[in-house]
Design an enzyme around this catalytic site. Structure first.
Site, PDB file in Angstrom:
ATOM      1  N   GLU A 348       0.865  -1.138   0.186  1.00 31.97           N
ATOM      2  CA  GLU A 348       0.001   0.027  -0.056  1.00 31.97           C
ATOM      3  C   GLU A 348       0.858   1.283   0.015  1.00 31.97           C
ATOM      4  OE1 GLU A 348      -2.779  -0.708   3.196  1.00 31.97           O
ATOM      5  OE2 GLU A 348      -3.530  -2.700   2.187  1.00 31.97           O
ATOM      6  N   ASN A 393       2.445  -4.900  -3.125  1.00 30.47           N
ATOM      7  CA  ASN A 393       0.799  -5.253  -3.033  1.00 30.47           C
ATOM      8  C   ASN A 393      -0.043  -3.748  -2.826  1.00 30.47           C
ATOM      9  OD1 ASN A 393      -1.043  -7.289  -2.454  1.00 30.47           O
ATOM     10  ND2 ASN A 393      -1.014  -6.818  -0.396  1.00 30.47           N
ATOM     11  N   HIS A 430     -10.396  -6.284  -2.825  1.00 33.11           N
ATOM     12  CA  HIS A 430     -11.435  -6.219  -1.660  1.00 33.11           C
ATOM     13  C   HIS A 430     -12.324  -5.475  -2.466  1.00 33.11           C
ATOM     14  CE1 HIS A 430      -8.983  -7.400   1.741  1.00 33.11           C
ATOM     15  NE2 HIS A 430      -7.931  -6.666   1.484  1.00 33.11           N
ATOM     16  N   GLU A 461      -6.002 -10.792  -1.853  1.00 33.85           N
ATOM     17  CA  GLU A 461      -6.783 -10.545  -0.749  1.00 33.85           C
ATOM     18  C   GLU A 461      -8.249 -10.462  -1.078  1.00 33.85           C
ATOM     19  OE1 GLU A 461      -5.339  -7.275   1.803  1.00 33.85           O
ATOM     20  OE2 GLU A 461      -3.487  -7.642   1.134  1.00 33.85           O
ATOM     21  N   ASP A 463     -12.232 -10.414  -1.537  1.00 33.41           N
ATOM     22  CA  ASP A 463     -13.516 -10.833  -1.000  1.00 33.41           C
ATOM     23  C   ASP A 463     -14.460 -10.055  -1.785  1.00 33.41           C
ATOM     24  OD1 ASP A 463     -12.761  -8.334   0.309  1.00 33.41           O
ATOM     25  OD2 ASP A 463     -12.273  -9.256   2.221  1.00 33.41           O
TER      26      ASP A 463
HETATM   27  O1  9MR Z   1      -7.405  -8.442   8.097  1.00 28.39           O
HETATM   28  C1  9MR Z   1      -6.505  -7.902   8.853  1.00 28.39           C
HETATM   29  C2  9MR Z   1      -7.149  -7.304  10.040  1.00 28.39           C
HETATM   30  O2  9MR Z   1      -7.097  -8.330  10.999  1.00 28.39           O
HETATM   31  C3  9MR Z   1      -6.346  -6.168  10.551  1.00 28.39           C
HETATM   32  O3  9MR Z   1      -7.011  -5.493  11.740  1.00 28.39           O
HETATM   33  C4  9MR Z   1      -5.955  -5.045   9.674  1.00 28.39           C
HETATM   34  C5  9MR Z   1      -4.951  -3.917  10.255  1.00 28.39           C
HETATM   35  O4  9MR Z   1      -4.860  -3.014   9.308  1.00 28.39           O
HETATM   36  O5  9MR Z   1      -5.418  -5.471   8.432  1.00 28.39           O
HETATM   37  C6  9MR Z   1      -6.186  -6.431   7.983  1.00 28.39           C
HETATM   38  O6  9MR Z   1      -5.710  -6.875   6.729  1.00 28.39           O
HETATM   39  C7  9MR Z   1      -5.128  -5.906   5.891  1.00 28.39           C
HETATM   40  C8  9MR Z   1      -4.109  -6.314   5.083  1.00 28.39           C
HETATM   41  O7  9MR Z   1      -3.080  -6.641   5.857  1.00 28.39           O
HETATM   42  C9  9MR Z   1      -3.751  -5.205   4.170  1.00 28.39           C
HETATM   43  N1  9MR Z   1      -4.918  -4.897   2.982  1.00 28.39           N
HETATM   44  C10 9MR Z   1      -6.266  -4.700   3.865  1.00 28.39           C
HETATM   45  C11 9MR Z   1      -6.480  -5.784   4.621  1.00 28.39           C
HETATM   46  C12 9MR Z   1      -7.884  -5.547   5.177  1.00 28.39           C
HETATM   47  O8  9MR Z   1      -7.661  -4.263   5.987  1.00 28.39           O
END
Ligand code: 9MR
Length: 605
Positions: A348, A393, A430, A461, A463
Site C-alpha cells: 500500500e 501489493n 477487496h 486479498e 473478498d
Molecule cells: O485482516 C487484517 C485485520 O485483521 C487487521 O486488523 C487489519 C489492520 O490494518 O489488516 C487486515 O488486513 C489488511 C491487509 O493486511 C492489507 N490490506 C487490507 C487488509 C484489510 O484491512
C-alpha cells in the site's frame, strides 16, 4: 425466533428449506433428515417471565424473556448483570439430549445475540458442558457491534471427549462483567450438506487448482486468529483445520507476519504464531505467501508513530531507518527462506488521493528515506531469499483505466526497468458485490499490460462484500458467485497470474463486517457453518472445466484408469526418461513436471 422463521432465514440452503416445508406440515418424517436441534428459542415463555432454567448466579444477574428489539413478534432472552460478576452466561441446567444422541454427534453449537449499547466492550462467547470448559472465544467487541443481531458459531471439536448422552448442564452465552445482551435460537447442529466431502479430494478446490497449477488459497485472518492461540494447528480433529487444509493449496497469515508481530521490540524477533501455520502448511503440502515486510500500518511504536505510520516520533535519520528496514527484512525473509514462495515486500505504497503530484503515500518510509525505500526493500528481500517471488501489493489498483491502477503499473515498470528484483504486483481485490463482473474486461486488459512489461500479477486479498440488506439473499449470493468465478476465469486464462488468495475462509471471521460497521459482510466462499456457498461451487466447476481443457490428469486419478501397469515415461518433448516401469511408482518418484506416462499427460507435483 421460531424454528420456522429461522429455517426460512436459512433459505439459501436447500436442505434447510426442505426441512422447513416438512415441519410446516407437521411431517414427522422430517426428523430423520433433521440437521439440528433447537435447544431454546424462548417462544414457550410469557413476556417478562424469568427464565427459571437459566438461573445465572446472584441477584445482580437476570435472564428475562422480552420482545426482540428488532421484531416485536419474536421472543428472546434479555441477559443483564449489574455488578462486576461475570456470571452472565445462561445455565441450561436441565438440558437433556434427545434419546440416544451424544454431544459428540453434533458439530456446532450456534446462537444469535444482540448487544445493547450499554453492553461492555470485552466479550467472551462461552460454552461449557458439565462444568468443563469446551470453548471460549474472547473478542474485543467495539461499540459498533451493538444494536444488531449477530451469530456465533462454536465448533464442538473439543466436545469429543464427552461421551454421555445426557447433558446435565450447558453454559452458553456472552461472558463478562456488566453485560446487557439478548440471546436467541440456541441450537446444536449435526450434519450439514457442506457441499464438499473431506474424504473425497475431488470435491475440494485444491485438487482441481493443483491440476490448473494455480495457488488457490485463503488467509488465516481476523477471527481465524484463534487458530494460532488454540491448539487447532496440532489438533487432527479440528473441523476448522481439516476444512482449511482439505480445500485449499495455499495460505497466508492475515496479521502474524506483519512488522508489529514479528519485531515487537527493536531487533527482537518473534515467530511462534507464523511458524505454526508454516509448519501446518508444509505438512499438508500447502504453499505460503508472506505478508508483509514494509507497510505504513501495524508498525510497532519503536519503529513509527501514529496509527498510520506517518510520524517519525523516534527521529530516525534516513541511514538509521534504512538500517532498520534492512535488518527487519533480512531477518524475516531469512527465517522463512524456502518456506514462503512469494512476499508482499511493500504494501500500500500508493495513495493517489493525498493531493501530491507523485501519488505516493507519505508514510514514515517515504518521508524519512524517500521514494527509493521501495527499491531498497526489494533488494534486501532478494538478497535474503533469491528464490522468493517478490511483489508490491496494493488495493484499489485492479481496473485498467483507473488512476491507481496506472500508478501501480507505472511504479512496477519503473522498478523493473531499473533492474530491481521485482516479480510483479499483488492486487488485493477487496471488492463490493458486482464490481468484478462489471469490470472484468478492465481486469483482463490490466493483466495484459503487466504481461507486456514482464510482470506477474497475484490476486492477494480477494473478498466480495454484500450489503446487509441482501444477506442470505439467493440473488446476491449468485451475483457473488459470478464475481468470484469471473476473476478466477481471468486468473486461469492469464499467463502471468498464478495466485488467487481469498482474505479469510468463512464469513463469520471476515474483517468486512467490523470494518463497515455491519453495513456489509458475507464476503467469502464458505458460510458461518463452513458450508460451500454458490461461489465455492461455481469456482469448483470452472476449475474442473479448465483442468479438463488442459488435458492434465493427476497420478491419483490415473490409478483407477485401465492403463497398462508397465509403462514408458516421456517428457512432453518426447524424451524417454524411464522404460517399462510401474506407472504409479514412476509418478511418485519423478521430479515435478509434466510427463507422458503410459500415453497420458500427467502432472507430477
Ligand atoms: O485482516 C487484517 C485485520 O485483521 C487487521 O486488523 C487489519 C489492520 O490494518 O489488516 C487486515 O488486513 C489488511 C491487509 O493486511 C492489507 N490490506 C487490507 C487488509 C484489510 O484491512
Amino acid at each position: 425466533m421460531s424454528v420456522f422463521q429461522y429455517l426460512m432465514m436459512m433459505k439459501h440452503n436447500y436442505f434447510f428449506t426442505i426441512l422447513a416445508v416438512a415441519l410446516t406440515f407437521g411431517t414427522s418424517g422430517a426428523l430423520s433428515a433433521q440437521t439440528f436441534d433447537v435447544i431454546e428459542d424462548f417462544e414457550g415463555y410469557a413476556i417478562d417471565s424469568t427464565v427459571y432454567r437459566y438461573q445465572i448466579s446472584g441477584s445482580a444477574c437476570k435472564a428475562v424473556v422480552e420482545a426482540d428489539p428488532t421484531d416485536a413478534t419474536n421472543k428472546v432472552c434479555h441477559v443483564t448483570t449489574t455488578s462486576a460478576s461475570s456470571q452472565s452466561v445462561l445455565n441450561l441446567k436441565n438440558y437433556v439430549l434427545p434419546e440416544g444422541v451424544r454431544i459428540r454427534d453434533y458439530k456446532y453449537l450456534v446462537f444469535d445475540y444482540y448487544r445493547n449499547p450499554s453492553d461492555q466492550n470485552g466479550c467472551l462467547a462461552y460454552l461449557s458442558i458439565n462444568a468443563s470448559t469446551v470453548w471460549q472465544d474472547p473478542w474485543n467487541a467495539s461499540p459498533s457491534t451493538t444494536g444488531r443481531w449477530q451469530r456465533r458459531v462454536i465448533s464442538l471439536d473439543k466436545a469429543s471427549t464427552f461421551t454421555s448422552n445426557k447433558i446435565a448442564r450447558l453454559y452458553v452465552g456472552l461472558l463478562g462483567a456488566n453485560k446487557d445482551y439478548y440471546i436467541d435460537n440456541i441450537r446444536l447442529v449435526r450434519e450439514l450438506d457442506a457441499g464438499y466431502d473431506l474424504a473425497d479430494e475431488t470435491t475440494s478446490l485444491r485438487y482441481w487448482a493443483d491440476k490448473c497449477e494455480l495457488n488457490l488459497g485463503v488467509a488465516m485472518a481476523d477471527g481465524d486468529n484463534w487458530f494460532y492461540s488454540s491448539n487447532a494447528v496440532s489438533n487432527d480433529n479440528s473441523t476448522w483445520r481439516n476444512v482449511f487444509t482439505g480445500l485449499f493449496n495455499t495460505t497466508v497469515c492475515g496479521n502474524e507476519m506483519k512488522v508489529d508481530a514479528t519485531e515487537p521490540s527493536r531487533n527482537t524477533f518473534s515467530y511462534t504464531n507464523p511458524d505454526r501455520l508454516v509448519a501446518l502448511a508444509r505438512q499438508k503440502g500447502m504453499r505460503m505467501r508472506g505478508h508483509t515486510l514494509v507497510w505504513h500500518s501495524q508498525l510497532p511504536s519503536w519503529m513509527g508513530g501514529g496509527e498510520e505510520g506517518m510520524y517519525n516520533n523516534n527521529n530516525y535519520t534516513r541511514e538509521q531507518l534504512l538500517a532498520i528496514m534492512k535488518n527487519h527484512i533480512t531477518n524475516v525473509v531469512s527465517h522463512f527462506k524456502g518456506k514462503v514462495y512469494e512476499w508482499d515486500v511493500v504494501n500500500e505504497a500508493i495513495d493517489p488521493w493525498n493531493g501530491t503530484a507523485d501519488h505516493m503515500r507519505r508514510s514514515i518510509w517515504y518521508q524519512v528515506i524517500g521514494p527509493d525505500y521501495i527499491d531498497s526493500a526489494f533488494v534486501y528481500a532478494h538478497a535474503a531469499d533469491p528464490n522468493a517471488r517478490l511483489v508490491i501489493n496494493d488495493y484499489g489498483a485492479e481496473y485498467d483505466g483507473e488512476t491507481k491502477a496506472a500508478d501501480l503499473l507505472n511504479l512496477a515498470k519503473r522498478l523493473k526497468s531499473n533492474g530491481i528484483p521485482i516479480t510483479g504486483v499483488g492486487l488485493q481485490f477487496h471488492t463490493s458485490l458486482g464490481d468484478i463482473s462489471r469490470k472484468k474486461s478492465q481486469i483482463r486488459s490490466l493483466l495484459l499490460k503487466y504481461r507486456a512489461a514482464g510482470l506477474d500479477v497475484s490476486i492477494t486479498e480477494l473478498d466480495v462484500a454484500i450489503p446487509a440488506s441482501k444477506f442470505d439473499n439467493a440473488t446476491a449470493w449468485s451475483q457473488q458467485a459470478s464475481d468470484y468465478k469471473a476473476l478466477l476465469d481471468v486468473a486461469l486464462t492469464s499467463a502471468n497470474c498464478h495466485t488467487y488468495v481469498i482474505w479469510g475462509m468463512a464469513d463469520s471471521f471476515s474483517w468486512i463486517p467490523g470494518q463497515t460497521k455491519y453495513a456489509s459482510g458475507q464476503p467469502l466462499i464458505l458460510d458461518d457453518l463452513l458450508q460451500a456457498k454458490p461461489a465455492f461451487l461455481e469456482m469448483r466447476k470452472l476449475l474442473q472445466a479448465r483442468a479438463a481443457a488442459l488435458g492434465i490428469e493427476s497420478p491419483s486419478a490415473d490409478a483407477s484408469a485401465e492403463r497398462p501397469q508397465r509403462v514408458d515415461v516421456f517428457t512432453l518433448q518426447g524424451v524417454r526418461v524411464a522404460r517399462d516401469v510401474d506407472a504409479d511408482e514412476a509418478a511418485a518418484s519423478l521430479p515435478p513436471g509434466a510427463y507422458i506416462i503410459g500415453g497420458r499427460k500427467v502432472l507430477v507435483r
